[in-house]
Design a protein around this motif. Structure first.
Motif: not given
Lengths: 233, 248
Positions: A116-119
């Motif tokens: 969930c920290t990806a783009s």
């Protein structure tokens, strides 16, 4: 034959192994016998990690072959292997290479692991691995605010409304239990005969698939696609 | 929600927790204290996830005396619980305006709310936040201010969990005032006696277990006033230091 075949697919470093190393001991504590097959391209040390947790594990290195194609070609042997080792739950962990396809079959329980920290724009690019998954695991939730987590969940819900979503912090192990309980609550697969891929795989077989290294039009044979630039004369 | 009840589980070494059922009511503020690694964040997570003896602590959380079925937990938690975690930064690559628009959509809030949220955030951070700013490029102070304003106005949940407000780099008392709307149940994790004494009760953790629950005594309430004056003095000195003035 195993009771369930469960697929964990997702890009590299999203946390597939981190989730499984928490989930598998949880399932074991509840009286089940999970095993893992880790599909990778070049090398993998994860099988040793699972073995250190007392969980039977094998690695499949696809080497020169597309890992998704490699996985599908090995399914019958994998099921037979799980059967020989009396493992009721066969987990298959794979980093889909190009996101164009997914090795999910109709008889498998297919999960996609997302970081969930990806783009914010990544999920829209993932294709059938995400859109046809039965469950989604959202990892690294400790890294983002509650509001952002709600946004990401809302977006995944729009892309794949039918999938059950499990937010998990794989390092601390938060959120593992609901995923484990949900997987166990699903009906067992009675037979893996006549299984089919949920989505066809890309057309391949060009000269580069079979080892060509030279660059240039002369060396391109087989199925070759070209970019349309829109300014061609 | 009228009552949230915490039933004992066990410490990290397996020894059972010894407290009686702990019932919390709206309007109450509780402090959660203990050394790092004592299990404070885990207690907050247990409440956020409305666990049913299935987390590592073995605790059971009841809402109005009833267990929440695992399948409904995420939905119920979304509706009831707002959690301000220790995160100092946003990570998503969207603008502030887009972030608030989408979050209002998730929470069924009015489309004109984002402007008020930004205005509120700008009352607790000295660096103005603009709608067109990239969310993940906001400074630590701006991010924290926006998270707090978002929780106060968009989440608007009856249970608020706060993990260490001190690290926010913003006015702690003002931020707390925004979150601590009357009628909400608030649990705040803290290492700061001044913050802990804002609460009427404090939960003490050690080795993963709740080991004590203390009511704020009369003497402690007096001490609270003293600590408050010293906090204000510290703030005033900080302001002067930032402006480049002599402190004495």
């Amino acid at each position: 034959m195993p009771e369930k075949m469960i697929l964990f697919s997702g890009s590299s470093s999203v946390g597939k192994t981190a989730v499984l190393r928490r989930l598998l001991p949880y399932l074991k504590e509840h009286g089940h016998t999970p095993m893992v097959c880790k599909i990778d391209c070049l090398c993998s040390e994860d099988a040793a990690l699972y073995c250190s947790l007392g969980i039977h594990a094998v690695s499949g290195l696809s080497q020169d072959i597309c890992p998704d194609h490699f996985l599908v070609s090995n399914l019958p042997e994998l099921l037979a292997h799980a059967n020989r080792h009396a493992c009721g739950l066969l987990f298959i962990e794979t980093a889909g290479l190009c996101h164009r396809c997914s090795p999910a079959t109709e008889h498998s329980i297919s999960g996609c692991v997302l970081d969930c920290t990806a783009s914010f724009h990544t999920p829209a690019r993932l294709g059938p691995m995400l859109t046809q998954a039965d469950f989604l695991v959202l990892t690294k939730i400790d890294m983002i605010s509650q509001a952002e987590l709600e946004l990401v969940r809302g977006q995944l819900n729009r892309i794949n409304p039918g999938a059950v979503l499990f937010p998990i912090d794989g390092l601390a192990g938060y959120g593992i239990e609901p995923l484990g309980d949900w997987l166990l609550s699903l009906p067992d697969c009675k037979s893996f005969e006549n299984d089919r891929l949920r989505h066809s795989m890309p057309a391949g077989v060009c000269s580069y698939c079979v080892g060509e290294t030279r660059v240039g039009g002369l060396f391109q044979q087989g199925v070759v696609g070209k970019i349309e630039f829109g300014d061609d004369l | 929600m009228n009552t949230l009840t915490i039933l004992p589980g066990h410490a990290r070494d397996g020894a059972p927790e010894t407290f009686e059922a702990l019932s919390l009511k709206p309007g109450e503020i509780l402090a959660v204290v203990g050394n790092t690694g004592s299990g404070k964040s885990r207690l907050i997570k247990d409440i956020e996830q409305l666990v049913g003896r299935d987390s590592v602590t073995g605790r059971l959380i009841l809402l109005d005396g009833a267990r929440i079925a695992p399948a409904n937990r995420l939905l119920v938690s979304d509706r009831l619980v707002a959690h301000l975690s220790q995160n100092m930064r946003f990570v998503l690559d969207v603008t502030v305006a887009e972030f608030l628009r989408l979050h209002c959509l998730c929470r069924d809030k009015a489309a004109n709310l984002p402007a008020s949220v930004i205005a509120l955030a700008n009352t607790i951070t000295p660096e103005p936040i603009l709608p067109g700013n990239s969310l993940n490029l906001l400074s630590g102070g701006q991010s924290r201010a926006l998270m707090i304003a978002d929780i106060a106005m968009v989440c608007d949940s009856p249970i608020v969990l706060i993990d260490e407000l001190e690290n926010a780099g913003i006015d702690k008392k003002r931020a707390f005032g925004l979150l601590a709307d009357s009628g909400k149940l608030i649990l705040i994790v803290t290492h700061d006696p001044h913050t802990a004494l804002m609460a009427s009760r404090r939960i003490i953790l050690e080795g993963g277990a709740i080991v004590r629950i203390l009511e704020r005594s009369k003497e402690e309430a007096l001490l609270s006033g003293e600590l408050d004056r010293s906090y204000e003095r510290q703030r005033a000195l900080q302001q002067r230091m930032r402006k480049g003035e002599r402190l004495i």
